[in-house]
Design a protein around this motif. Structure first.
Motif, PDB file in Angstrom:
ATOM      1  N   GLY A  70       9.893  12.481  14.834  1.00  0.00           N
ATOM      2  CA  GLY A  70       9.063  11.958  13.757  1.00  0.00           C
ATOM      3  C   GLY A  70       9.202  12.840  12.538  1.00  0.00           C
ATOM      4  N   ASP A  71       8.376  12.553  11.506  1.00  0.00           N
ATOM      5  CA  ASP A  71       8.480  13.328  10.270  1.00  0.00           C
ATOM      6  C   ASP A  71       8.222  14.819  10.509  1.00  0.00           C
ATOM      7  N   ASP A  72       7.309  15.144  11.428  1.00  0.00           N
ATOM      8  CA  ASP A  72       7.008  16.552  11.676  1.00  0.00           C
ATOM      9  C   ASP A  72       8.191  17.278  12.301  1.00  0.00           C
ATOM     10  N   VAL A  73       9.019  16.583  13.051  1.00  0.00           N
ATOM     11  CA  VAL A  73      10.171  17.201  13.706  1.00  0.00           C
ATOM     12  C   VAL A  73      11.321  17.381  12.728  1.00  0.00           C
ATOM     13  N   GLY A  75      11.303  18.075   9.614  1.00  0.00           N
ATOM     14  CA  GLY A  75      11.096  19.277   8.793  1.00  0.00           C
ATOM     15  C   GLY A  75      11.548  20.532   9.528  1.00  0.00           C
ATOM     16  N   GLY A  76      11.268  20.600  10.832  1.00  0.00           N
ATOM     17  CA  GLY A  76      11.712  21.748  11.628  1.00  0.00           C
ATOM     18  C   GLY A  76      13.219  21.814  11.745  1.00  0.00           C
ATOM     19  N   ILE A  77      13.880  20.644  11.830  1.00  0.00           N
ATOM     20  CA  ILE A  77      15.346  20.615  11.895  1.00  0.00           C
ATOM     21  C   ILE A  77      15.932  21.204  10.617  1.00  0.00           C
ATOM     22  N   ILE A  78      15.410  20.797   9.478  1.00  0.00           N
ATOM     23  CA  ILE A  78      15.934  21.286   8.195  1.00  0.00           C
ATOM     24  C   ILE A  78      15.745  22.793   8.072  1.00  0.00           C
ATOM     25  N   ARG A  79      14.549  23.279   8.461  1.00  0.00           N
ATOM     26  CA  ARG A  79      14.283  24.719   8.365  1.00  0.00           C
ATOM     27  C   ARG A  79      15.220  25.512   9.267  1.00  0.00           C
ATOM     28  N   SER A  80      15.434  25.049  10.490  1.00  0.00           N
ATOM     29  CA  SER A  80      16.283  25.768  11.436  1.00  0.00           C
ATOM     30  C   SER A  80      17.704  25.896  10.934  1.00  0.00           C
ATOM     31  N   LEU A  81      18.239  24.832  10.340  1.00  0.00           N
ATOM     32  CA  LEU A  81      19.614  24.896   9.860  1.00  0.00           C
ATOM     33  C   LEU A  81      19.732  25.715   8.592  1.00  0.00           C
ATOM     34  N   TYR A  82      18.719  25.680   7.735  1.00  0.00           N
ATOM     35  CA  TYR A  82      18.751  26.520   6.541  1.00  0.00           C
ATOM     36  C   TYR A  82      18.745  28.006   6.919  1.00  0.00           C
ATOM     37  N   GLN A  83      17.990  28.345   7.944  1.00  0.00           N
ATOM     38  CA  GLN A  83      17.854  29.745   8.337  1.00  0.00           C
ATOM     39  C   GLN A  83      19.149  30.345   8.872  1.00  0.00           C
ATOM     40  N   THR A  84      20.092  29.516   9.280  1.00  0.00           N
ATOM     41  CA  THR A  84      21.372  30.042   9.743  1.00  0.00           C
ATOM     42  C   THR A  84      22.166  30.679   8.620  1.00  0.00           C
ATOM     43  N   PHE A  86      24.314  29.109   6.839  1.00  0.00           N
ATOM     44  CA  PHE A  86      25.627  28.473   6.762  1.00  0.00           C
ATOM     45  C   PHE A  86      25.688  27.364   5.705  1.00  0.00           C
ATOM     46  N   PHE A  87      24.513  26.864   5.280  1.00  0.00           N
ATOM     47  CA  PHE A  87      24.529  25.628   4.512  1.00  0.00           C
ATOM     48  C   PHE A  87      23.776  25.777   3.191  1.00  0.00           C
ATOM     49  N   ASP A  88      24.296  25.064   2.176  1.00  0.00           N
ATOM     50  CA  ASP A  88      23.615  24.974   0.886  1.00  0.00           C
ATOM     51  C   ASP A  88      22.636  23.804   0.859  1.00  0.00           C
ATOM     52  N   ASP A  89      22.900  22.736   1.608  1.00  0.00           N
ATOM     53  CA  ASP A  89      22.054  21.546   1.591  1.00  0.00           C
ATOM     54  C   ASP A  89      22.027  20.946   2.997  1.00  0.00           C
ATOM     55  N   VAL A  90      20.836  20.465   3.397  1.00  0.00           N
ATOM     56  CA  VAL A  90      20.656  19.834   4.707  1.00  0.00           C
ATOM     57  C   VAL A  90      19.764  18.600   4.522  1.00  0.00           C
ATOM     58  N   ARG A  91      20.207  17.445   5.035  1.00  0.00           N
ATOM     59  CA  ARG A  91      19.405  16.232   5.016  1.00  0.00           C
ATOM     60  C   ARG A  91      19.400  15.620   6.417  1.00  0.00           C
ATOM     61  N   VAL A  92      18.269  14.977   6.751  1.00  0.00           N
ATOM     62  CA  VAL A  92      18.134  14.322   8.045  1.00  0.00           C
ATOM     63  C   VAL A  92      17.905  12.828   7.802  1.00  0.00           C
ATOM     64  N   GLU A  93      18.725  11.969   8.437  1.00  0.00           N
ATOM     65  CA  GLU A  93      18.626  10.528   8.273  1.00  0.00           C
ATOM     66  C   GLU A  93      18.644   9.863   9.646  1.00  0.00           C
ATOM     67  N   ARG A  94      18.328   8.532   9.612  1.00  0.00           N
ATOM     68  CA  ARG A  94      18.293   7.752  10.854  1.00  0.00           C
ATOM     69  C   ARG A  94      19.198   6.534  10.718  1.00  0.00           C
ATOM     70  N   GLY A  96      19.584   3.586  13.101  1.00  0.00           N
ATOM     71  CA  GLY A  96      19.090   3.000  14.362  1.00  0.00           C
ATOM     72  C   GLY A  96      18.375   4.094  15.123  1.00  0.00           C
ATOM     73  N   ASN A  97      18.793   4.305  16.354  1.00  0.00           N
ATOM     74  CA  ASN A  97      18.227   5.396  17.143  1.00  0.00           C
ATOM     75  C   ASN A  97      19.131   6.629  17.145  1.00  0.00           C
ATOM     76  N   VAL A  98      20.069   6.656  16.211  1.00  0.00           N
ATOM     77  CA  VAL A  98      20.965   7.807  16.082  1.00  0.00           C
ATOM     78  C   VAL A  98      20.418   8.740  14.998  1.00  0.00           C
ATOM     79  N   LEU A  99      20.278  10.012  15.354  1.00  0.00           N
ATOM     80  CA  LEU A  99      19.824  11.031  14.409  1.00  0.00           C
ATOM     81  C   LEU A  99      21.046  11.539  13.641  1.00  0.00           C
ATOM     82  N   VAL A 100      21.043  11.322  12.331  1.00  0.00           N
ATOM     83  CA  VAL A 100      22.171  11.717  11.494  1.00  0.00           C
ATOM     84  C   VAL A 100      21.761  12.944  10.670  1.00  0.00           C
ATOM     85  N   ILE A 101      22.546  13.997  10.802  1.00  0.00           N
ATOM     86  CA  ILE A 101      22.286  15.230  10.046  1.00  0.00           C
ATOM     87  C   ILE A 101      23.442  15.431   9.082  1.00  0.00           C
ATOM     88  N   TRP A 102      23.116  15.421   7.791  1.00  0.00           N
ATOM     89  CA  TRP A 102      24.133  15.589   6.764  1.00  0.00           C
ATOM     90  C   TRP A 102      23.992  16.993   6.179  1.00  0.00           C
TER      91      TRP A 102
END
Length: 781
Positions: A70-73, A75-84, A86-94, A96-102
């Motif tokens: 959900g929306d609360d999750v 936000g945690g995905i974006i924070r976790s990847l930023y903390q690595t 490795f990335f300048d930009d992180v977006r989370v999209e859907r 269907g039922n596939v979680l797409v991380i750009w």
């Protein structure tokens, strides 16, 4: 009109009623759950990766396939990847039922170039950058580069370069990479122009400034670097200033403020120190309090303070340390000595009370040896001066460690004295050693102006089979000498520390190559020696050896006469005695202490040649400052014959001149010469000395401990006290002393020791062989 108004008013009421009926129920109805924003992940897809593997991203994701997102999750995905990082930009999209991380990756560092740096080496900078995270192949982070720029500025500020300018350029490259160029403009080093001390009344500013390491530029500032400002050095100078006052009774002395300012052109620094001296206090009384277990009459002599004199913090601290040390030597390992001054503001007096808490007397339960994987316990234990079941003594523990270090078997020796758990009056002595390699196989090559090319090889076992015994086999050769030697020494032949050694050697010497005189000797030696320790630094020895000498006269008239009178083969039995004392702080580049060596030998009656020789050499080192060391050396030797021969065999003569004697003259060239050949033949009396001032090289860095400069004054000569018509001079005359002065350089290089001297003879005579430039070089591999 009224009728129309009533009709309209009724229409409005109907309109409001209709609105209420249609829309109010909708507004009051409960909100339906937003089920469309929550879903169960059937798959995860990562878009935008170039260098980073998808598995790396999955390792950092806080969700897996099958989790509900959900929306609360998200936000945690974006924070976790930023903390690595490795990335300048992180977006989370859907989808269907596939979680797409750009993601958009940060660029990688392709190369780092540093230019313009002189004070700090590039290799040291690259290592520091790598430790922080800026290294080729790693992900580029602009914030890290900013921190590095700040740190570089701080490093240059610490070196007095306040005008430093650091510019970093980041150039993008293909395949999402960048090149970093750090350009350093160091600028000039800011120099201290003036140090002002405000508030000084009892002492002049000039006298106080003498306590400072820092100061205005002087003639020797290029060497001492006293005019280069350093925050750490200033802190040390302020503490020295405080100690100066406190050691002269100014208990209330205070440093009010310290200001450091720099000129607009960042080339000159001004330091201003504001102080409040207060009034000097005298010692009114000295007391001992507490429960000292040692009689007061033994403690009071350790106190340097005196009633009526000005109070001194240094004397007070040293007095407390001496009392504590005495108690430690008496077995009170946990003694505590505190000083409490009672200040009388009106009378300007202070009463000093030493509170002594001896604690319980402690004895040693066990002495434990650790780390000696090869060396036997008994080899270590026989060096211990602190024994088991005896009262603890801090002095004996120190002496034990020093004796273990002097063995030469260990890289490091540490001793700890932990308290025994559950006991207030017991400690263990834990000795931990780090073993050196058991054996030493060495070969060497070198060159000296007196002996030419030098070759040597040796196999030495200083700690044979862990017993502490020394076994060595050696071979040395040069254009003038060839030596073969076999030695064995047992340092503890008896339990009292008496040593016994055996020595076998064979030496061939061509004196024509060594000093120019045309004769040679082949000498075989077999000997035995004993040594007796007198103190921790001194030792006496007694030896007996047999020498077989085969003498070849050549064209030398003095050699031919000697053969005519005595023959050319000799069997000699020699009794020798030695005494040595070495208190130097280190064998290489000592700064304090002395060495004394007394050596005598006697060819006993019954030998083919009967003679005696005695030699005394002493060298002192005195530390004048933290950088300068004064050295004074004296060497006196005398020999003569007795019985059937009334002179010292001339091939046993002493020689002078050269790098290890009187510099400025060719090695072994001083003293009497043979009239027929003008070759030096040495003498039976030698007097040599030197006065030298040593200092480390001003370049600092890695050469601080391996390069030493010296300014010297040498003197000396040798004399023949036996009358003979074959020599140009006989008899002792101090007027024959030769003097020289000059400069020396010694470098302990990675491939051996290199010594160079420029010596200028002060009183050369006609016929002297002088040599201004002299050097020697050797290496071990």
């Amino acid at each position: 009109m009224r009728a129309i108004y009533r009709i309209l008013r009724g229409g409005v009421r109907q309109t409001y009623l209709l609105f209420a009926v249609l829309f109010v129920p909708v507004l009051l109805a409960p909100s339906a759950p937003a089920e469309a924003a929550v879903f169960q992940v059937s798959d995860i897809r990562v878009e935008g990766l170039q260098r980073i593997a998808p598995g790396t991203v999955f390792n950092y994701l806080p969700v897996q396939v099958g989790d509900t997102v959900g929306d609360d999750v998200t936000g945690g995905i974006i924070r976790s990847l930023y903390q690595t990082g490795f990335f300048d930009d992180v977006r989370v999209e859907r989808d269907g039922n596939v979680l797409v991380i750009w993601v958009r990756e940060r660029p990688a560092i392709a190369e780092i170039k540093i230019s313009g740096n002189k004070d700090i080496e590039t290799d040291a900078l690259n290592k520091a950058l790598a430790d922080i995270g800026l290294k080729e192949g790693r992900v580029f982070n602009r914030s890290v580069l900013d921190r590095i720029e700040q740190e570089l500025e701080r490093q240059y500020f610490a070196r007095g370069k306040y005008g430093v300018l650091i510019q970093s350029t980041v150039s993008p490259l293909e395949r999402n990479r960048v090149a970093i160029n750090i350009d350093v403009t160091e600028g000039l080093t800011a120099r201290i122009k003036q140090i002002n001390i405000i508030g000084a009344k009892a002492f002049s500013e000039d006298e106080l400034r003498k306590r400072f390491q820092l100061g205005a530029t002087r003639w020797n500032s290029f060497y001492t670097k006293n005019d280069q400002y350093s925050k750490q050095k200033l802190a040390g100078d302020l503490e020295a200033l405080r100690s100066f006052y406190l050691d002269r009774g100014y208990i209330k002395f205070d440093i009010k403020s310290t200001q450091v300012s720099i000129s607009a052109d960042k080339k000159e620094i001004y330091v201003t120190v504001v102080i409040d001296e207060g009034e000097p206090f005298r010692v009114s009384d000295i007391r001992l309090a507490g429960e000292p277990s040692v009689p007061a009459e033994k403690l009071f002599p350790l106190i340097q303070l005196k009633r009526g004199e000005f109070f001194s913090r240094k004397a007070t601290t040293e007095s407390a340390e001496r009392i504590s040390s005495l108690l430690g030597d008496e077995g009170y390992a946990f003694a505590n000595v505190n000083t409490v001054p009672e200040i009388d503001e009106k009378a300007h007096e202070v009463a000093v009370t030493f509170f002594v808490d001896s604690g319980k007397r402690v004895y040693v339960r066990r002495v434990n040896m650790k780390g000696n994987t090869r060396t036997r316990d008994e080899v270590l234990r026989r060096e211990m001066r602190q024994l088991e079941t005896a009262w603890f003594s801090a002095d004996l523990v120190r002496k034990s460690r020093e004796r273990l270090q002097r063995l030469g078997y260990f890289d490091d020796v540490s001793i700890e004295t932990p308290a025994v758990p559950g006991s207030a009056d017991q400690v263990d002595v834990d000795v931990t050693v780090k073993e050196k390699p058991a054996g030493n196989l060495a070969a060497g090559v070198g060159f000296s102006q007196s002996q030419g090319i030098l070759l040597n090889a040796s196999i030495t076992q200083n700690n044979f089979l862990g017993t502490g015994k020394r076994v060595s086999v050696a071979f040395n050769t040069s254009t003038s000498t060839r030596l073969y030697q076999l030695g064995y020494t047992n340092p503890y032949y008896t339990v009292d520390g008496i040593s016994r050694g055996f020595n076998f050697s064979y030496r061939e010497t061509d004196y024509d190559e060594l000093i120019g005189a045309d004769y040679s000797t082949d000498v075989g030696v077999a000997g035995m020696s004993f040594g007796l320790p007198i103190t921790d630094t001194s030792r006496a020895g007694l030896g007996f050896r047999y020498e077989y000498t085969d003498f070849t006269a050549g064209q030398s008239e003095i050699a031919q006469q000697f053969v005519a009178e005595n023959g050319n083969t000799f069997n000699t039995f020699i009794l020798s005695a030695t005494y040595s004392d070495d208190t130097r702080d280190t064998a290489l580049f000592p700064t304090s202490g002395f060495t004394r060596n007394l050596f005598g030998e006697l060819a006993v009656p019954g030998s083919d040649l009967q003679y005696y020789k005695i030699n005394y050499k002493e060298q002192h080192y005195v530390s004048l400052t933290s950088r300068f060391v004064f050295s004074l050396t004296g060497d006196v030797a005398y020999g003569d014959g007795y019985g059937d021969i009334d002179y010292l065999p001339f091939f046993e003569n002493y020689y002078a001149g050269g790098p290890r004697s009187v510099r400025g003259w060719v090695a072994n060239s001083l003293g009497p010469r043979e009239i027929s050949t003008d070759d030096p033949v040495g003498g039976n009396l030698k007097l040599v000395g030197s006065v030298e001032l040593f200092a480390p090289a001003p370049i600092g860095g890695q050469f601080e401990k391996s390069l030493r400069l010296g300014a010297f004054f040498d003197f000396g000569n040798v004399w023949s006290t036996d009358d003979t018509d074959l020599l140009d001079s006989t008899g002792f005359d101090l007027g024959d002393l030769r003097y020289s002065t000059g400069l020396s350089v010694t470098w302990l290089s990675p491939v051996g020791a290199l010594s160079v001297s420029l010596a200028f003879p002060l009183n050369e005579e006609d016929g002297d062989d002088t040599q201004v430039f002299q050097f020697g070089f050797g290496q071990t591999f």
